[in-house]
Motif scaffolding. Structure first.
Motif, PDB file in Angstrom:
ATOM      1  N   TYR A  90      32.485  -2.253 -12.436  1.00 57.94           N
ATOM      2  CA  TYR A  90      33.176  -2.058 -13.710  1.00 57.94           C
ATOM      3  C   TYR A  90      32.253  -1.469 -14.782  1.00 57.94           C
ATOM      4  O   TYR A  90      32.685  -0.643 -15.598  1.00 57.94           O
ATOM      5  CB  TYR A  90      33.771  -3.375 -14.195  1.00 57.94           C
ATOM      6  CG  TYR A  90      35.011  -3.824 -13.455  1.00 57.94           C
ATOM      7  CD1 TYR A  90      35.948  -2.887 -12.997  1.00 57.94           C
ATOM      8  CD2 TYR A  90      35.262  -5.164 -13.208  1.00 57.94           C
ATOM      9  CE1 TYR A  90      37.088  -3.283 -12.319  1.00 57.94           C
ATOM     10  CE2 TYR A  90      36.408  -5.572 -12.524  1.00 57.94           C
ATOM     11  CZ  TYR A  90      37.314  -4.626 -12.083  1.00 57.94           C
ATOM     12  OH  TYR A  90      38.448  -5.030 -11.411  1.00 57.94           O
ATOM     13  N   THR A 148      37.579  -1.390 -22.191  1.00 57.41           N
ATOM     14  CA  THR A 148      38.254  -2.277 -21.242  1.00 57.41           C
ATOM     15  C   THR A 148      37.370  -2.562 -20.026  1.00 57.41           C
ATOM     16  O   THR A 148      37.197  -3.723 -19.617  1.00 57.41           O
ATOM     17  CB  THR A 148      39.584  -1.662 -20.788  1.00 57.41           C
ATOM     18  OG1 THR A 148      40.430  -1.494 -21.927  1.00 57.41           O
ATOM     19  CG2 THR A 148      40.277  -2.560 -19.777  1.00 57.41           C
ATOM     20  N   PHE A 149      36.804  -1.520 -19.451  1.00 58.16           N
ATOM     21  CA  PHE A 149      35.930  -1.720 -18.297  1.00 58.16           C
ATOM     22  C   PHE A 149      34.673  -2.500 -18.684  1.00 58.16           C
ATOM     23  O   PHE A 149      34.174  -3.319 -17.897  1.00 58.16           O
ATOM     24  CB  PHE A 149      35.554  -0.385 -17.663  1.00 58.16           C
ATOM     25  CG  PHE A 149      36.574   0.162 -16.707  1.00 58.16           C
ATOM     26  CD1 PHE A 149      36.900  -0.517 -15.545  1.00 58.16           C
ATOM     27  CD2 PHE A 149      37.219   1.363 -16.967  1.00 58.16           C
ATOM     28  CE1 PHE A 149      37.836  -0.019 -14.650  1.00 58.16           C
ATOM     29  CE2 PHE A 149      38.166   1.878 -16.081  1.00 58.16           C
ATOM     30  CZ  PHE A 149      38.472   1.179 -14.925  1.00 58.16           C
ATOM     31  N   LYS A 181      35.563  -6.155 -18.770  1.00 65.35           N
ATOM     32  CA  LYS A 181      35.772  -6.674 -17.418  1.00 65.35           C
ATOM     33  C   LYS A 181      34.423  -6.881 -16.716  1.00 65.35           C
ATOM     34  O   LYS A 181      34.229  -7.873 -15.986  1.00 65.35           O
ATOM     35  CB  LYS A 181      36.659  -5.722 -16.618  1.00 65.35           C
ATOM     36  CG  LYS A 181      38.099  -5.689 -17.102  1.00 65.35           C
ATOM     37  CD  LYS A 181      38.903  -4.572 -16.469  1.00 65.35           C
ATOM     38  CE  LYS A 181      39.279  -4.868 -15.045  1.00 65.35           C
ATOM     39  NZ  LYS A 181      40.233  -3.866 -14.503  1.00 65.35           N
ATOM     40  N   GLN A 189      37.294   6.283 -12.121  1.00 70.26           N
ATOM     41  CA  GLN A 189      37.842   5.016 -12.602  1.00 70.26           C
ATOM     42  C   GLN A 189      38.990   4.524 -11.722  1.00 70.26           C
ATOM     43  O   GLN A 189      39.175   3.312 -11.555  1.00 70.26           O
ATOM     44  CB  GLN A 189      38.263   5.154 -14.062  1.00 70.26           C
ATOM     45  CG  GLN A 189      37.066   5.337 -14.993  1.00 70.26           C
ATOM     46  CD  GLN A 189      37.447   5.413 -16.456  1.00 70.26           C
ATOM     47  OE1 GLN A 189      38.563   5.818 -16.798  1.00 70.26           O
ATOM     48  NE2 GLN A 189      36.532   5.043 -17.337  1.00 70.26           N
ATOM     49  N   GLU A 190      39.752   5.434 -11.131  1.00 71.32           N
ATOM     50  CA  GLU A 190      40.775   5.015 -10.173  1.00 71.32           C
ATOM     51  C   GLU A 190      40.135   4.356  -8.945  1.00 71.32           C
ATOM     52  O   GLU A 190      40.618   3.328  -8.452  1.00 71.32           O
ATOM     53  CB  GLU A 190      41.623   6.216  -9.746  1.00 71.32           C
ATOM     54  CG  GLU A 190      42.572   6.721 -10.825  1.00 71.32           C
ATOM     55  CD  GLU A 190      43.247   8.026 -10.441  1.00 71.32           C
ATOM     56  OE1 GLU A 190      44.367   8.284 -10.943  1.00 71.32           O
ATOM     57  OE2 GLU A 190      42.656   8.804  -9.660  1.00 71.32           O
ATOM     58  N   ASN A 194      38.903   0.885  -9.854  1.00 72.42           N
ATOM     59  CA  ASN A 194      39.958  -0.130  -9.871  1.00 72.42           C
ATOM     60  C   ASN A 194      40.238  -0.662  -8.472  1.00 72.42           C
ATOM     61  O   ASN A 194      40.418  -1.866  -8.267  1.00 72.42           O
ATOM     62  CB  ASN A 194      41.233   0.447 -10.481  1.00 72.42           C
ATOM     63  CG  ASN A 194      41.202   0.432 -11.999  1.00 72.42           C
ATOM     64  OD1 ASN A 194      40.649  -0.480 -12.610  1.00 72.42           O
ATOM     65  ND2 ASN A 194      41.799   1.443 -12.620  1.00 72.42           N
ATOM     66  N   LYS A 195      40.271   0.230  -7.488  1.00 71.58           N
ATOM     67  CA  LYS A 195      40.509  -0.211  -6.115  1.00 71.58           C
ATOM     68  C   LYS A 195      39.341  -1.021  -5.577  1.00 71.58           C
ATOM     69  O   LYS A 195      39.521  -2.063  -4.929  1.00 71.58           O
ATOM     70  CB  LYS A 195      40.794   1.002  -5.224  1.00 71.58           C
ATOM     71  CG  LYS A 195      42.177   1.618  -5.436  1.00 71.58           C
ATOM     72  CD  LYS A 195      42.457   2.724  -4.453  1.00 71.58           C
ATOM     73  CE  LYS A 195      43.905   3.189  -4.539  1.00 71.58           C
ATOM     74  NZ  LYS A 195      44.845   2.181  -4.006  1.00 71.58           N
ATOM     75  N   GLY A 233      37.306  -2.692  -7.388  1.00 70.15           N
ATOM     76  CA  GLY A 233      37.339  -3.942  -8.126  1.00 70.15           C
ATOM     77  C   GLY A 233      38.284  -4.953  -7.504  1.00 70.15           C
ATOM     78  O   GLY A 233      37.986  -6.149  -7.436  1.00 70.15           O
ATOM     79  N   GLU A 234      39.437  -4.476  -7.045  1.00 66.18           N
ATOM     80  CA  GLU A 234      40.385  -5.382  -6.377  1.00 66.18           C
ATOM     81  C   GLU A 234      39.757  -5.992  -5.122  1.00 66.18           C
ATOM     82  O   GLU A 234      39.916  -7.187  -4.854  1.00 66.18           O
ATOM     83  CB  GLU A 234      41.662  -4.617  -6.022  1.00 66.18           C
ATOM     84  CG  GLU A 234      42.493  -4.204  -7.227  1.00 66.18           C
ATOM     85  CD  GLU A 234      43.676  -3.317  -6.848  1.00 66.18           C
ATOM     86  OE1 GLU A 234      43.861  -3.079  -5.635  1.00 66.18           O
ATOM     87  OE2 GLU A 234      44.398  -2.873  -7.754  1.00 66.18           O
TER      88      GLU A 234
END
Length: 647
Positions: A253, A278-279, A282, A202-203, A206-207, A209-210
Motif C-alpha cells: 500500500y 487513502t493508500f 491503509k 494501483q489496480e 488492490n489485488k 492487498g486482498e
C-alpha cells in the motif's frame, strides 16, 4: 517438467529439515503432471506442504546469485572499472534492457537468467522473472485444488495462507521494477498465454492487498506455537506468517501511495511529496497492527542491539545478545543464517561456505591481492556517504550540525563507523609481511594507496556493513574456519518502522500516526535512531511536512544502506531523474597526518585539507527510466500486454 518435486526434501533447506512431518519421498518420485492430475499433491497436509516448499526454494538470493553480483542500482554504489559490466553500471548508462538474460553477459542476473530450475539447490539457478510466473501458476493450481485437502482447520488455514501470501509476494516483487502487470489469480491452460490486460499499478496493488490481507488472517504469528509447527519447532523461521503478510500488506500500500504510482512518471521532482492519502492511511494501519504486536511482546521479532566496544571490528559490548551485524552476516556460529530477531522475510540460504564464492571477496581493495579472487569491488559513492549525518542527528549540510570539513570523520552518526571504511581505518589486524605493511591502514585520501580505479576505491570509501573488513587475505575471515555466512533479508523490522513513519508523514507529517498504534511518525524514526545512539530528528524538521519527509528519506538511506532498497525508493519518490540523486561522486582530500598517527589514534580524529566532492558520472535519465522494459517476446504475445512507455 519431470519429477519436479524430487529435491523438495533437500536436507540443507531449513524449511524441510524435519522429515518426520514433511517426508513425502513416495509422492516426490511421481511425475509432476500425474501428481496434479491425480490430486495427490493436495490430499494431505504433508503432500500439500511439500508442494508449497518448492516456492520457497524459488526465492532468489540477491547477494549470491552469481560469482559476483550487483543489487544496488540507485545513487548509492559504483564498481571499480573492471566491474562495469555489472547491472549497477548498466543502469548508470541508462541501459535498462540489461536486466534480461542474454544481454551483456547477463548483468541483471538476479532478475533473469537463461537457465533456472525451481527444484535446484544451486543458488545460481534462481531468478525473479522466470520463478515469479512459475510460482504464481503453482499457487493458483494449489488454490484451485484446496478443497481436496483432508485435514484440520489449522492445516487448511496454513496451506491457504501461504498460497495467498506468495501469489501477492511474487506479483509485488515484479511490480517494483515493471509497474502494473496482469494480476494472474486463476489457472490457465499451460500451453496458452493468459490473455489478461495489464492493470495500473494501483489496480494491481488492490489485488495484491486482498491476497496479503487474506494471508494475514489465515497465518499464525509463530509456526512454533501451532500444532503442526511444534513438530518442527525451531526450524520454522522462514515460513510465511502473519507478520510477514502484514509487513508486505503495508509495503504494497505504501508503494501504491508513492508519488510515482499516484502521479505517473515525470521530470522535475515537482510531485515528490504528492502521495495518495487513502493508500497511505491503509499502509499505516497495516504497519501499525504489526508494530503493536511486536511492541506488546506477541511476536518473535525485535530490534537487535547496536552496542559495540570496538565498532570498527564489529566487536559487541559485554552482555550483548544480538548485534546489528548479525542481521547481515554471522561468523564463528556454525554457518548460522543471518537475520537474528530482526529479519522478517528471507529465502533459503543453506549453501555452506557459499558466501565466500565470491560475495565476501567483493567489498575490499584488491591492491597486492589483499582481498583475493575476482577483481570486482562494491564501493559506496561519496554523495551517498554524506547521508550519514552527525551524532547529534542533524544532516551534514545543516549549519547547526557541527560538521567540520577539516575533521570530516569526527562525531558522525554511529552507523557511519559501523558501515563505512574511511581513510586511516585499520584494515588488517593480523600480521603481514613487512613489504605489505603499507596497506594495514586504509589509504583512501586522494592518490592514496587504495585509491586506484582498477583495484581500489574510486570514491574514497569502502563498505563493511554487509561483509566485515576482516574478510581479507591476512585476517582470513572468509576462510573455512571463519564460518562466514552472509544473507540480505528482503524485509526487516527497522524497515517496518521507517515505512510506518513515511506512511504516517505522507498524510499528517511528523505527528501522523495510525489508529491502532501509539507512536507517531516522529516517534518511529527516533526509535531507530535510539537503537543506533544517534540524535533525534531536530525540531526544525518536524514542523514542516516536506522537511520531515526529507529526514524520513535520509533515515532510510542510512539505516537501509546497500541492502537493495535505494533504487526503488528513488524511483517511487520521482527522484531517480533529479539532481543531486542522478550524480555519483568521489571524496577527494589531502591527508595531513602521517601513518604513525593512525597507529596511536582513532582515525575519526584525523585532520585533512581540501575536502571536496568530484563528480564521477551523471546519469542521463528520462521518464522511461522509471520502469524497466518488459521482454519483447512477452509483450508480443497479445496486444493487451503492452510495453512500458518509451521502450
Amino acid at each position: 517438467m519431470k519429477k519436479i518435486y524430487k529435491t523438495l526434501l533437500w536436507c540443507g533447506l531449513l524449511l524441510v529439515t524435519a522429515a518426520g512431518i514433511f517426508s513425502c519421498s513416495d509422492f516426490l518420485d511421481k511425475e509432476a503432471d500425474a501428481i496434479v492430475a491425480e490430486g495427490e499433491a493436495f490430499k494431505t497436509f504433508t503432500n500439500f506442504q511439500g508442494y508449497i516448499e518448492e516456492i520457497y526454494n524459488c526465492i532468489p538470493d540477491k547477494e549470491k546469485n552469481y560469482w559476483t553480483t550487483s543489487w544496488n542500482w540507485g545513487d548509492d554504489e559504483v564498481f571499480n572499472i573492471e566491474g562495469n559490466w555489472h547491472m549497477t553500471n548498466q543502469v548508470d548508462l541508462g541501459n535498462f534492457w540489461a536486466w534480461q538474460a542474454g544481454r551483456l553477459s547477463q548483468p541483471g542476473i538476479w532478475l533473469d537468467k537463461p537457465t533456472t530450475s525451481p527444484t535446484s539447490t544451486n543458488k545460481f539457478e534462481h531468478a525473479l522473472w522466470p520463478h515469479a510466473w512459475y510460482s504464481i501458476r503453482k499457487v493458483n493450481l494449489g488454490l484451485a485444488n484446496i478443497d481436496k485437502l483432508i485435514g484440520t482447520e489449522e492445516q487448511k488455514n496454513l496451506i491457504a495462507g501461504q498460497l495467498y501470501f506468495f501469489r501477492a509476494w511474487w506479483h509485488f516483487e515484479m511490480m517494483e521494477y515493471f509497474g502494473g502487470l496482469p494480476y494472474v489469480d486463476q489457472v490457465f491452460p499451460a500451453d496458452k498465454a493468459p490473455m489478461l490486460p495489464r492493470l495500473s499499478y494501483q489496480e494491481c496493488a488492490n489485488k495484491a492487498g486482498e491476497d496479503f490481507a487474506r494471508a494475514a488472517e489465515l497465518l499464525p504469528i509463530d509456526w512454533d506455537k501451532t500444532t503442526v509447527g511444534t513438530k518442527t519447532a525451531g526450524k520454522n523461521q522462514l515460513r510465511a506468517n502473519k507478520i510477514m503478510a502484514l509487513g508486505y500488506l503495508g509495503k504494497n500500500y505504501l508503494w501504491a501511495a508513492s508519488p510515482l504510482m499516484k502521479n505517473g512518471a515525470s521530470l522535475g521532482g515537482g510531485n515528490t511529496y504528492n502521495y495518495d492519502d487513502t493508500f497511505s492511511r491503509k499502509a499505516a494501519e497495516a504497519f501499525g497492527q504489526l508494530l503493536a504486536l511486536v511492541e506488546s511482546g506477541q511476536t518473535q521479532y525485535a530490534l537487535v542491539q547496536f552496542d559495540y566496544k570496538n565498532i570498527y571490528d564489529h566487536e559487541e559490548a559485554d552482555g550483548v545478545t544480538s548485534k546489528f551485524s548479525d542481521i547481515f552476516y554471522t561468523m564463528g556460529q556454525n554457518w548460522l543464517m543471518p537475520g537474528s530477531t530482526e529479519a522478517i522475510f528471507r529465502g533459503p540460504s543453506t549453501d555452506v561456505n557459499g558466501s565466500n564464492w565470491n560475495t565476501t571477496k567483493t567489498f575490499g581493495p584488491k591492491v597486492e591481492g589483499i582481498v583475493e579472487h575476482d577483481n570486482i569491488i562494491h564501493q559506496p559513492t561519496a554523495n551517498y556517504v554524506k547521508f550519514y549525518g552527525m551524532a547529534n542527528g542533524l544532516p551534514l549540510n545543516d549549519p547547526a550540525s557541527g560538521f567540520d570539513p577539516a575533521y570530516p570523520f569526527k562525531d558522525r552518526d554511529p552507523r557511519f563507523y559501523h558501515d563505512i571504511v574511511f581513510d586511516g581505518f585499520k584494515y588488517v589486524n593480523a600480521s603481514m609481511p613487512a613489504d605489505m605493511e603499507y596497506l594495514r591502514y586504509a589509504g583512501l585520501h586522494s592518490n592514496g594507496t587504495m585509491r586506484g580505479a582498477t583495484n581500489g576505491s574510486r570514491t574514497g570509501y569502502f563498505i563493511q556493513k554487509l561483509v566485515p573488513h576482516t574478510a581479507n587475505k591476512y585476517d582470513g575471515a572468509y576462510n573455512w574456519s571463519g564460518n562466514l555466512h552472509i544473507y540480505l533479508p528482503y524485509m526487516r523490522l527497522a524497515d517496518i518502522y521507517l515505512m510506518y513513519a513515511e506512511a504516517c508523514a505522507a498524510f499528517d507529517g511528523a505527528a501522523g500516526r495510525a489508529t491502532n498504534f501509539s507512536k507517531t511518525a516522529e516517534d518511529a524514526i527516533n526509535t531507530i535512531r535510539d537503537r543506533a545512539g544517534a540524535g533525534h530528528v531536530h525540531a526544525s524538521y518536524t514542523g514542516n511536512r516536506e522537511k520531515f519527509l526529507d529526514e524520513v528519506r535520509r533515515e532510510r538511506a542510512v539505516e537501509l544502506s546497500f541492502e537493495g532498497y535505494r533504487f526503488n525508493d528513488l524511483q517511487r519518490w520521482l527522484l531517480l531523474t533529479e539532481p543531486p540523486y542522478n550524480v555519483k561522486t568521489s571524496q577527494e582530500f589531502d591527508r595531513l597526518e602521517n601513518v604513525d598517527f593512525f597507529k596511536e589514534n582513532d582515525p575519526k580524529d584525523a585532520r585533512v585539507a581540501n575536502f571536496r566532492e568530484v563528480p564521477i558520472l551523471t546519469r542521463q535519465f528520462g521518464t522511461r527510466h522509471y520502469w524497466f522494459p518488459l521482454k519483447v517476446a512477452d509483450v508480443s504475445m497479445y496486444p493487451e500486454f503492452a510495453q512500458n512507455p518509451g521502450w
